[in-house]
Design an enzyme around this catalytic site. Sequence first.
Site, PDB file in Angstrom:
ATOM      1  N   TYR A  48      -2.048  -0.493  10.470  1.00 38.33           N
ATOM      2  CA  TYR A  48      -2.171  -0.884   9.039  1.00 38.33           C
ATOM      3  C   TYR A  48      -0.970  -0.453   8.159  1.00 38.33           C
ATOM      4  CZ  TYR A  48      -4.136  -0.817   4.468  1.00 38.33           C
ATOM      5  OH  TYR A  48      -4.327  -1.116   2.869  1.00 38.33           O
ATOM      6  N   SER A  69       0.822  -1.191  -0.027  1.00 37.37           N
ATOM      7  CA  SER A  69      -0.023  -0.118  -0.018  1.00 37.37           C
ATOM      8  C   SER A  69       0.899   1.194   0.102  1.00 37.37           C
ATOM      9  CB  SER A  69      -0.867  -0.208   1.190  1.00 37.37           C
ATOM     10  OG  SER A  69      -1.431   1.406   1.460  1.00 37.37           O
TER      11      SER A  69
END
Length: 574
Positions: free
Chosen positions: A448, A435
């Site tokens: 995350y 990501s």
Amino acid sequence: MSDTRRRWVDSGGVRLAVREEGRAEGRTILLVHGYPDNSSVWDGVAALLAERFRVVRYDLRGHGESEEPKTRDGYRIENLVEDLVAVVAAVSPDGPVHLVAHDWGSIHAWEAVTEPLHAKLFASFTTISGPSLEHIGHWTRGGLRSPRRAPHVLRQAAHSWYMAAFQVPAVPELVWRLPALRARFHADYRDARNGLGLYRANMPYRPRRPVPGETKVPIQQIALTQDQYCTLNLLTAADPWCTRLWRRELAAGHWAVRTHPRAVTRLVTEFVDHIEGRPASRELARSRVGEERGPLSGRLALVTGAGSGIGRSTALAFAQEGADVLCLDVDLATAKETAEAAATHGSAAFPFQLDVADGLATGKLADQIRTEHGVPDVIMANAGIGVSGSFLETSEEDWRRVLDVNLWGVVNTLRAFLPPLVERGEGGHVVITASMAGFFPTPTLPAYSTTKAGVLMLAQCLEGELKPAGIGVSAICPGVVHTNITGTTRFAGTTPDQERARRERATAAYRRRGYSPDKVAAAVIRAVRDNRVVVPVTPEARITALGARIAPILTRAFGRWLDRQATKVAHAGE
């Protein structure tokens, strides 16, 4: 399985030492060695083949236990072909053999399989690092006249420097006296010295006919991607002259018959089985030369988290490119929907239920898939979940869950599916969904972002480890992409009503952004095709990736500012 049997075969005034092992009732596979070896170079391959076949190998004249010819001309190719034919006649007088040859063994074996008088002796021919000298001559002459092909010809010439060196009198013999050199090549001095006659008697090569002869014998070329002497482009010289030709790549060096016996045995066995009537394996079927296919056609792609979002779009993109697809998801119903949609593109697609956080279940499914479908060529570790909230707000349970899925899920997937891909030796590709968060720190995504930074680093570490095996690695780093992850993200430190409201606002914002997972899937296809390692997707991901490299302080400051704006919006709606 019977013990090793030894015999002698006379050919052209030379006695050849022949060894036979394996099942006396099995189909005969004849192994022919190259330079500077003797038949012992096949020990590992022969032992494995002997479990199913009758395996015959012999020492070329002047090598191993075979006698030497009286003159240098005794090493001419026509005499080597005569030896090969004599051995076949002695060991298999009632039927053809499956021929497997390496290096100089393969060079003169080509002369036999392209000679109509001898071709009927061979049910198939697997050639390893030994092209036909006739093919080479025709390819070289044509290549030097072509601006596009001339660099390949010159590159091969540079790889063949030793052929000229071997013509120098006495010096090569002296060099081979060095024990360290012989140890490096696992060579006996007699083999190395006498084998020089192969080069001196046949180089420069004089073709026996104006153009090469065509052969109807089924040919399998094992293309060694790390071969120091035989380039992959040179192997295409055989294309116009073989009516049935397969070319399979193996991530190994020139002496793969010694260093990778299991891989070589598997390739030979699959080819022989197919020629004997069995359906071709997926890998063999896609290696048929002369058939038009895309880069992913005939491949098997595995995608975790394939039930929705980026995983679903990528699974469908793989199917559109001609790959068969394994659709894995924690939700079996959505995995089935993806598989059904993929099948509409004409590919085979199979759904499986899997929680990638469960390492034991992942390993069991990997064994099942390998048995039922074979080894996946592309492994996409994509499954992931979202957790938002500051470090102090994020609970231990939240940390463990996001680590279990986003980090351990990738590790579990690769630990289960990657070893067979490496062992197979025919290359492949690993895709890890990371990501933008992996290189763009913000205060409300510590959990995350930590997982995504971890898998981003894992991908870069794997790239170096897997490159020798011919396996590429890509870390896909999307930014703001409209998927259902926003509807399932855990917002730490909120009440159920607050979490539901934040999910709805995040989903609306991502929808307005309008970047679809199909665009990410297209980037995945390009990354696999072009073998790119770190792949930022979306404009914001590319900008922050650049910023993280050249202006990390400003990038972190921008992340803090952006986070404050997002927090204001979130609290304003509560």
